[in-house]
Design a protein around this motif. Sequence first.
Motif, PDB file in Angstrom:
ATOM      1  N   ALA A  78      36.910  43.141  40.108  1.00 34.53           N
ATOM      2  CA  ALA A  78      37.050  41.682  40.025  1.00 34.53           C
ATOM      3  C   ALA A  78      37.966  41.170  41.132  1.00 34.53           C
ATOM      4  N   GLY A  79      39.094  41.886  41.349  1.00 35.35           N
ATOM      5  CA  GLY A  79      40.020  41.488  42.415  1.00 35.35           C
ATOM      6  C   GLY A  79      39.372  41.554  43.784  1.00 35.35           C
ATOM      7  N   GLU A  80      38.652  42.648  44.047  1.00 32.31           N
ATOM      8  CA  GLU A  80      38.018  42.819  45.358  1.00 32.31           C
ATOM      9  C   GLU A  80      36.928  41.770  45.594  1.00 32.31           C
ATOM     10  N   LEU A  81      36.175  41.435  44.550  1.00 33.15           N
ATOM     11  CA  LEU A  81      35.133  40.398  44.704  1.00 33.15           C
ATOM     12  C   LEU A  81      35.770  39.067  45.080  1.00 33.15           C
TER      13      LEU A  81
ATOM     14  N   LEU B  33      29.646  34.171  40.038  1.00 31.60           N
ATOM     15  CA  LEU B  33      28.914  35.339  40.503  1.00 31.60           C
ATOM     16  C   LEU B  33      29.727  36.614  40.260  1.00 31.60           C
ATOM     17  N   ALA B  34      31.049  36.530  40.498  1.00 33.30           N
ATOM     18  CA  ALA B  34      31.906  37.705  40.295  1.00 33.30           C
ATOM     19  C   ALA B  34      31.864  38.136  38.834  1.00 33.30           C
ATOM     20  N   GLY B  35      31.932  37.167  37.910  1.00 35.26           N
ATOM     21  CA  GLY B  35      31.874  37.468  36.480  1.00 35.26           C
ATOM     22  C   GLY B  35      30.560  38.139  36.113  1.00 35.26           C
ATOM     23  N   HIS B  36      29.490  37.638  36.736  1.00 36.54           N
ATOM     24  CA  HIS B  36      28.168  38.201  36.464  1.00 36.54           C
ATOM     25  C   HIS B  36      28.098  39.655  36.958  1.00 36.54           C
ATOM     26  N   VAL B  37      28.601  39.896  38.183  1.00 38.77           N
ATOM     27  CA  VAL B  37      28.567  41.248  38.766  1.00 38.77           C
ATOM     28  C   VAL B  37      29.390  42.207  37.915  1.00 38.77           C
ATOM     29  N   VAL B  38      30.569  41.751  37.501  1.00 36.41           N
ATOM     30  CA  VAL B  38      31.444  42.618  36.684  1.00 36.41           C
ATOM     31  C   VAL B  38      30.782  42.921  35.344  1.00 36.41           C
ATOM     32  N   ALA B  39      30.154  41.912  34.739  1.00 45.37           N
ATOM     33  CA  ALA B  39      29.495  42.108  33.430  1.00 45.37           C
ATOM     34  C   ALA B  39      28.334  43.098  33.559  1.00 45.37           C
ATOM     35  N   GLU B  40      27.579  42.958  34.674  1.00 48.91           N
ATOM     36  CA  GLU B  40      26.459  43.880  34.896  1.00 48.91           C
ATOM     37  C   GLU B  40      26.954  45.312  35.075  1.00 48.91           C
ATOM     38  N   ALA B  41      27.997  45.444  35.855  1.00 44.24           N
ATOM     39  CA  ALA B  41      28.554  46.786  36.099  1.00 44.24           C
ATOM     40  C   ALA B  41      29.083  47.383  34.802  1.00 44.24           C
ATOM     41  N   ALA B  42      29.753  46.543  33.987  1.00 41.66           N
ATOM     42  CA  ALA B  42      30.302  47.020  32.704  1.00 41.66           C
ATOM     43  C   ALA B  42      29.174  47.484  31.792  1.00 41.66           C
ATOM     44  N   ALA B  43      28.091  46.701  31.761  1.00 36.67           N
ATOM     45  CA  ALA B  43      26.958  47.065  30.897  1.00 36.67           C
ATOM     46  C   ALA B  43      26.342  48.385  31.355  1.00 36.67           C
ATOM     47  N   HIS B  44      26.224  48.549  32.688  1.00 33.19           N
ATOM     48  CA  HIS B  44      25.646  49.788  33.202  1.00 33.19           C
ATOM     49  C   HIS B  44      26.527  50.991  32.843  1.00 33.19           C
ATOM     50  N   LEU B  45      27.818  50.832  33.012  1.00 33.40           N
ATOM     51  CA  LEU B  45      28.733  51.948  32.711  1.00 33.40           C
ATOM     52  C   LEU B  45      28.680  52.303  31.217  1.00 33.40           C
ATOM     53  N   ARG B  46      28.604  51.253  30.400  1.00 31.03           N
ATOM     54  CA  ARG B  46      28.585  51.479  28.947  1.00 31.03           C
ATOM     55  C   ARG B  46      27.281  52.193  28.540  1.00 31.03           C
ATOM     56  N   ASP B  47      26.170  51.719  29.103  1.00 30.68           N
ATOM     57  CA  ASP B  47      24.869  52.285  28.713  1.00 30.68           C
ATOM     58  C   ASP B  47      24.677  53.699  29.257  1.00 30.68           C
TER      59      ASP B  47
END
Lengths: 230, 275
Positions: B11-14, B23-37
């Motif tokens: 989030a900081g780097e974005l 957009l940053a929130g969306h990217v972080v949420a997508e990454a979090a979902a991928h890591l979780r899944d």
Amino acid sequence: MTKTCTVAEMALREIARRRSVLVMLLLLPLTFYLSRRGDHLGQSIRFLCLGLGWALSTAALFAGSAARAIEPRLRLCGYRGHHLVLGRLAALWTVGATLSLPYFLLIRFDQHDVRYGAVALIMAITVVVAAPFGLALSAALPRELEGTLVLLTVIGLQMMMDPAGTSSRILPFWFSREIGTYAVDHTDSGYLERGLIHGATFAVVLTALVVANSSIRLRQRSHLQFSSPR
Amino acid sequence: MNPQVWLAALAGELSRHGIGPDLAGHVVAEAAAHLRDSGEAPLSAFGPPAAYAAAVADSVGGPDLRPPRRVPGAVRLNVRGVTKRYRRRPVLTGVDLTVRAGEIAAVVGANGCGKSTFLRICAGLASPDRGKVYVNGTVGYCPQDSGTCGFLTPEEHFVLIGAGRGMPRTAALRTGRANAAALDWSPVSATQARHLSGGTRQKLNLIMARMGEPDVLLLDEPYQGFDRGTYLDFWHEVWRWRDAGKAIVVVTHLLNQLDRVDIVLDLTSTKERVA
């Protein structure tokens, strides 16, 4: 007043954190005292006071040199020259008074047949004179080594020159010999008066010199003109 | 690196790459979902946060780091005909510069061309041989080095500078800590300035210059020793100060595409031009 007190507080904190310097400051007058304690008690008191003056002048010299880098910045953010000088002097006088106290107690219990009030007076004037003397040297000689050598010369001359000679009166700690003679040898009050006048004169002149130097060095330059934001 | 720490770093780097919060929130949420899944470790799935953020920034066409130009306000700093010589060698010759509220001026030039001297003259710490400097408001100055007291802690610096600006102790501490946080720094109360790293000491220097919200900020290469992230944070802060109506002069010899400014004063040729 808040600005002066803040400068004094920060200067005290800086000095208090130089622990090895503080130890040396504390021990220097003791070595002077012990050097003559065995053969001449009176002389040991005079030497102790000179050692106290030397130690505090050196501390002031280094404090003044260390502050040179930040003082223009402090001036820019609202401090005036006299805030900085008086704050620093207040801190150095506090350190000097704290250093003097154990030495006064030492003389009080180690020496007899001495005018203790006069000894306390020498110490007080020494502290009052030594701080602006060290700051004045740091203003005149920005490099610490040069300032230290001049200080060494002054103290050396103070010890070697005949105090009865007229020329020795130009030295800043001459008063300590006069009041010391009054305290140790129980001479008439003429010694005390001459010492008091000399000490007071040097204290006022040196303090005024340091304030004037700071005001000139940190003056608002003529090319810069401020106006209030519109 | 655990996923939460990695996501926070991302989030900081974005943000540093100029990606907007949506957009940053969306990217972080997508990454979090991928890591979780997937249950993968973030470093093996995406690589370092900085590299992934750079890739995201590239994929969206590159950030526009230039904040929207605003109409500049009143003239805050007006330098007219400043000339300075050192031992008969001319360093500055008839330099002019006008900086308005809400503008950033970069002073650039080769080593020894008088950038720091120019700034010291603007701050009133050195006198020119000729010329005038008119300041409309208050000045904050960040020197290139040696602007701190080695035996004082950062918080004591905040109090010292704050008292000069007429700030109560608690307000000075609060302001100093908030400005430190903006540069990703949390001062440790017992650490004296002499024990800080070069970059952290420069952060302290910069925060001291900002105490009391001066109208004109004079910054002499304030980012020396900063790591890349802090360097980007610094420029984001500078833009924020500009948007708040400050007039800012930054001495620099590194003017790349990130350092978007309004005025460039090149002292190598002593010519002022609008960026």
